[in-house]
Structure formats: C-alpha cells, structure tokens
Design a protein around this motif. Structure first.
Motif, short mmCIF file in Angstrom:
data_model
loop_
_atom_site.label_atom_id
_atom_site.label_comp_id
_atom_site.label_asym_id
_atom_site.label_seq_id
_atom_site.Cartn_x
_atom_site.Cartn_y
_atom_site.Cartn_z
N ILE A 11 47.40 -45.09 52.60
CA ILE A 11 47.95 -44.17 53.61
C ILE A 11 47.58 -42.73 53.29
O ILE A 11 47.19 -41.96 54.17
N ILE A 17 51.00 -43.62 60.92
CA ILE A 17 50.78 -44.91 60.27
C ILE A 17 51.71 -45.99 60.83
O ILE A 17 51.40 -47.19 60.79
N VAL A 42 48.14 -49.34 66.58
CA VAL A 42 46.78 -48.84 66.43
C VAL A 42 46.06 -48.69 67.78
O VAL A 42 45.05 -48.00 67.86
N SER A 97 39.81 -46.46 54.57
CA SER A 97 40.82 -46.35 53.51
C SER A 97 41.16 -47.72 52.95
O SER A 97 41.34 -47.87 51.73
N LEU A 146 41.54 -45.35 58.92
CA LEU A 146 42.33 -46.48 58.42
C LEU A 146 41.42 -47.57 57.86
O LEU A 146 41.67 -48.10 56.77
N LEU A 164 46.88 -40.29 57.78
CA LEU A 164 47.44 -40.56 59.10
C LEU A 164 48.90 -40.13 59.22
O LEU A 164 49.43 -40.02 60.33
N TYR A 213 40.99 -44.78 63.78
CA TYR A 213 40.58 -46.14 63.43
C TYR A 213 39.70 -46.12 62.18
O TYR A 213 39.88 -46.91 61.25
N ILE A 236 47.34 -52.72 57.74
CA ILE A 236 46.88 -52.62 56.35
C ILE A 236 47.12 -53.94 55.63
O ILE A 236 46.24 -54.46 54.93
N GLY A 262 49.73 -49.24 62.13
CA GLY A 262 48.72 -49.07 61.10
C GLY A 262 49.17 -49.68 59.78
O GLY A 262 48.37 -50.30 59.07
N ARG A 263 50.46 -49.52 59.43
CA ARG A 263 50.98 -50.08 58.19
C ARG A 263 50.87 -51.61 58.19
O ARG A 263 50.44 -52.21 57.20
N SER A 276 43.93 -42.03 54.10
CA SER A 276 43.67 -41.99 55.56
C SER A 276 44.21 -40.73 56.21
O SER A 276 43.76 -40.32 57.27
N TYR A 310 45.54 -45.19 68.60
CA TYR A 310 44.70 -44.39 67.71
C TYR A 310 43.40 -43.98 68.42
O TYR A 310 42.86 -44.73 69.24
#
Length: 376
Positions: A134, A143, A147, A161, A158, A139, A155, A112, A108-109, A137, A150
């Motif tokens: 973060i 994070i 993903v 956000s 994220l 998460l 989803y 982003i 996820g990070r 979200s 997820y």
C-alpha cells in the motif's frame, strides 16, 4: 539439461496461431471465399534459442507484431509453444496487462490478497507485506475503494506494487511502465534498478528505448519472429533503429500514393525555448521534428518574414515508432528531424518571431509551432 546459472532457457521454440475465418453468410461471400481455406496458420516465432542468466536485466525489442510479447507470454505459460522447449527456474511474477487478475467490484486491498495469492503467497505472508504494498502504491484512502473506480495510473500503481513485493526471482514486464504519471514512473525505474543490482532476473518488453539503454545490461532484438541480434543494449538498439529506417523507406516506396482531402501531422520544437535571449555573435539553434501521413509534405521555416532554407533533415527511427504507437498511423517521412544554426548578426535588437510550418501536397497547413526570441 539446465545450466545452474540460467533463469530462463528457450530451445528451438516455434509458435503459430490458427486464424479461422467467419462462415460466409451470403451467396456473394460464398463465391468470393470459395477457394479460400476455412483456416490458416500464421507463424509468430521461429526457432528461438535464448539463455537468460540469473540476475540479468534483459530488454526484448522489436516492432509491433515481431513476436516479443508472445515470447513473454510463453515464458509465463499463458501460451504454450507448438514446438521446442521453454523452461524457467525460480518463482516468477509478471506484469503483462494492466489490472490482470483484479476483480473490478472488490477494493484495492481485497485485490492485493487475490493477486498475491495467485503469485503463491500465503495469507500470513500477504499480511506481513500488505502495508509495504500500500505504501509503495501511494493509493492512500483509495485502497479501500472498488478498483473499477481507479484510473489507469492507479491500476498500474497497484499492479506494480503487488508484483515487486512477492519476492519472485523472475519478473516479466510488458509495456506497463508507460502508464501513470512521471513521478511514479521514476519511482518504478528506481525500484527496477534495485532489482537489477540485486539477484533478480528481469525481462522487459518496451518501446521506451532510452529507458532500456539505461536500465538493461542486455538486449535481444526479435525481427519477423526470429532472434536478429543479442548483445549489449546500445549496439542492439542502434542496429534495430537502423533497420526501422530501412524498412520504413522500403514501405514508403511500395506504398500506393493517393491524394487525401485531409492529412494528419504533428510537430515539436525542442530549441529554441520561448523567450530565449541571444547576442549578435551567437547563432540561433533550431531543432525539432515533424511527422505526418503525407508523403510530399513541405517544411517552411520563417524568422519574421524571411524564409530560412538551410535546414538539415535528420533520420529519427525512434520517432517513427512513437508515431505508430501513439497515433496508430503510418508516418511517411523517414527523416522527421530538422536542425539549423541560423546567423542572426544582421537582425536588429528586440523581439523576433520564428515559425515552423508543415504544408501538405494541397498546400494546406498541417501543423505549426512558433517561438519568440530576444536579440540584445
């Protein structure tokens, strides 16, 4: 020429899609398709003219296939018109498809950074905002997970956000707010209220009409590819719902009525709540709705073993839309709501049972709900 107060300008826009048929493989298919064209064009939007001012929060409403999502994709330049002009003024971000732009094998990070860079942010700008993204979200430790692990709700958290933290002047949203738990939906709603009360321009496509009434200060109704009405949300939505009922009645009349062995039905009782307590001088309020794909379904309401016949049926266009979207079927009843105020003065004290049942044309039970109430 741009008017300084406009964020989006649409001028005599037309969009059509080319439909190409598969090449016939057998002699029979060749004979059947002999006179059919190899391709045809289907018009989706016709002569659309819209100005959306800076700072407006606008709802695009309409039935499935009316062209509203296509118009949103034209605004993002995912699609391009066949004729006419569409111009946007200011930095634009969009939430059109869940997880669009995310790579499933990255965390996820990492996503982003990928996603925010698509929206035009530099590495330095993303570094300054990543913790806010973060935190919004919620998460947490997830994070740094891929993903692909997820849920759809994660989803959505994220994607939303990232989209609201890129400082875009125009935000386009297509139904994504219907995903996720109720808590996060409320959080997103509050954030959109902040954007509405600020100087951001927001355009939303959604079937959640009550949300649109509360959030938006303008609504545009797209009907069969054309702008049918543009104005104050309550007026536009009420006109849209009335048209849904009229179209539904016409479709019901034109529908070929054939008996099925198995029908599908759904019911909800809003009142009374289970275990409600009433006195003899009160009336029992019964309220709810039922929908099915059986044209001649029969509603039966019983208190203990006595049938109640004085039931009012109510038009509920919003339910017809929900049934189509959630169950993918065609509901044949244009008046799905039911309401009654039942005199309980002659009933004895104690526990009583109320049941609401729907039978199909074969007198098979389609769906039912039961409630208990106490009379004191």
């Amino acid at each position: 020429m741009q008017t300084k107060e406009n964020a989006i300008e649409v001028r005599h826009l037309y969009k059509k899609f080319k439909v190409v048929y598969d090449k016939p493989q057998t002699l029979k298919e060749q004979i059947i398709s002999f006179h059919r064209k190899k391709a045809e064009y289907r018009s989706v939007l016709e002569d659309i003219c819209i100005n959306i001012k800076k700072g407006e929060t606008v709802a695009l409403i309409g039935t499935n296939g009316s062209g509203k999502s296509t118009l949103l994709k034209l605004m993002t330049k995912i699609l391009y018109p066949n004729a006419g002009e569409l111009k946007t003024y200011g930095k634009l971000t969009s939430l059109l498809e869940l997880g669009a732009g995310f790579h499933p094998d990255f965390s996820g990070r990492e996503n982003i950074y990928f996603n925010a860079s698509i929206f035009g942010l530099t590495r330095k700008e993303i570094d300054a905002r990543i913790q806010d993204i973060i935190d919004f979200s919620e998460l947490g430790d997830f994070i740094d997970n891929p993903v692909r692990t997820y849920s759809s709700g994660m989803y959505m958290r994220l994607a939303f956000s990232v989209a609201i933290n890129v400082d875009a002047e125009i935000l386009l949203i297509d139904e994504i707010l219907g995903v996720g738990d109720q808590y996060f939906q409320d959080k997103c709603f509050r954030k959109l209220e902040e954007l509405r009360d600020g100087d951001k321009t927001v355009v939303i496509v959604s079937h959640s009409l009550d949300t649109l009434r509360e959030l938006c200060n303008r609504a545009i109704w797209i009907y069969k590819g054309k702008v049918q009405m543009d104005g104050e949300p309550n007026e536009v939505i009420d006109a849209y719902l009335q048209q849904v009922i009229l179209d539904h009645k016409a479709d019901s009349k034109n529908q070929v009525i054939e008996k099925k062995d198995k029908y599908v039905g759904h019911m909800v009782i809003d009142f009374p709540q289970n275990g409600a307590v009433l006195s003899h001088n009160e009336k029992l309020k019964l309220q709810g709705w039922e929908l099915s794909d059986c044209l001649h379904a029969r509603l039966e309401v019983m208190i203990d073993r006595q049938e109640i016949t004085a039931i009012d049926r109510i038009e509920r266009a919003d339910l017809l839309i929900i049934y189509e979207n959630q169950f993918g079927g065609y509901a044949t009843n244009p008046t799905p709501g039911f309401h009654a105020e039942i005199d309980v003065a002659d009933l004895v004290n104690g526990t009583h049972h109320i049941s609401v049942k729907v039978y199909d044309e074969n007198e098979q039970l389609l769906c039912m709900e039961e409630r208990k109430f106490e009379l004191i």
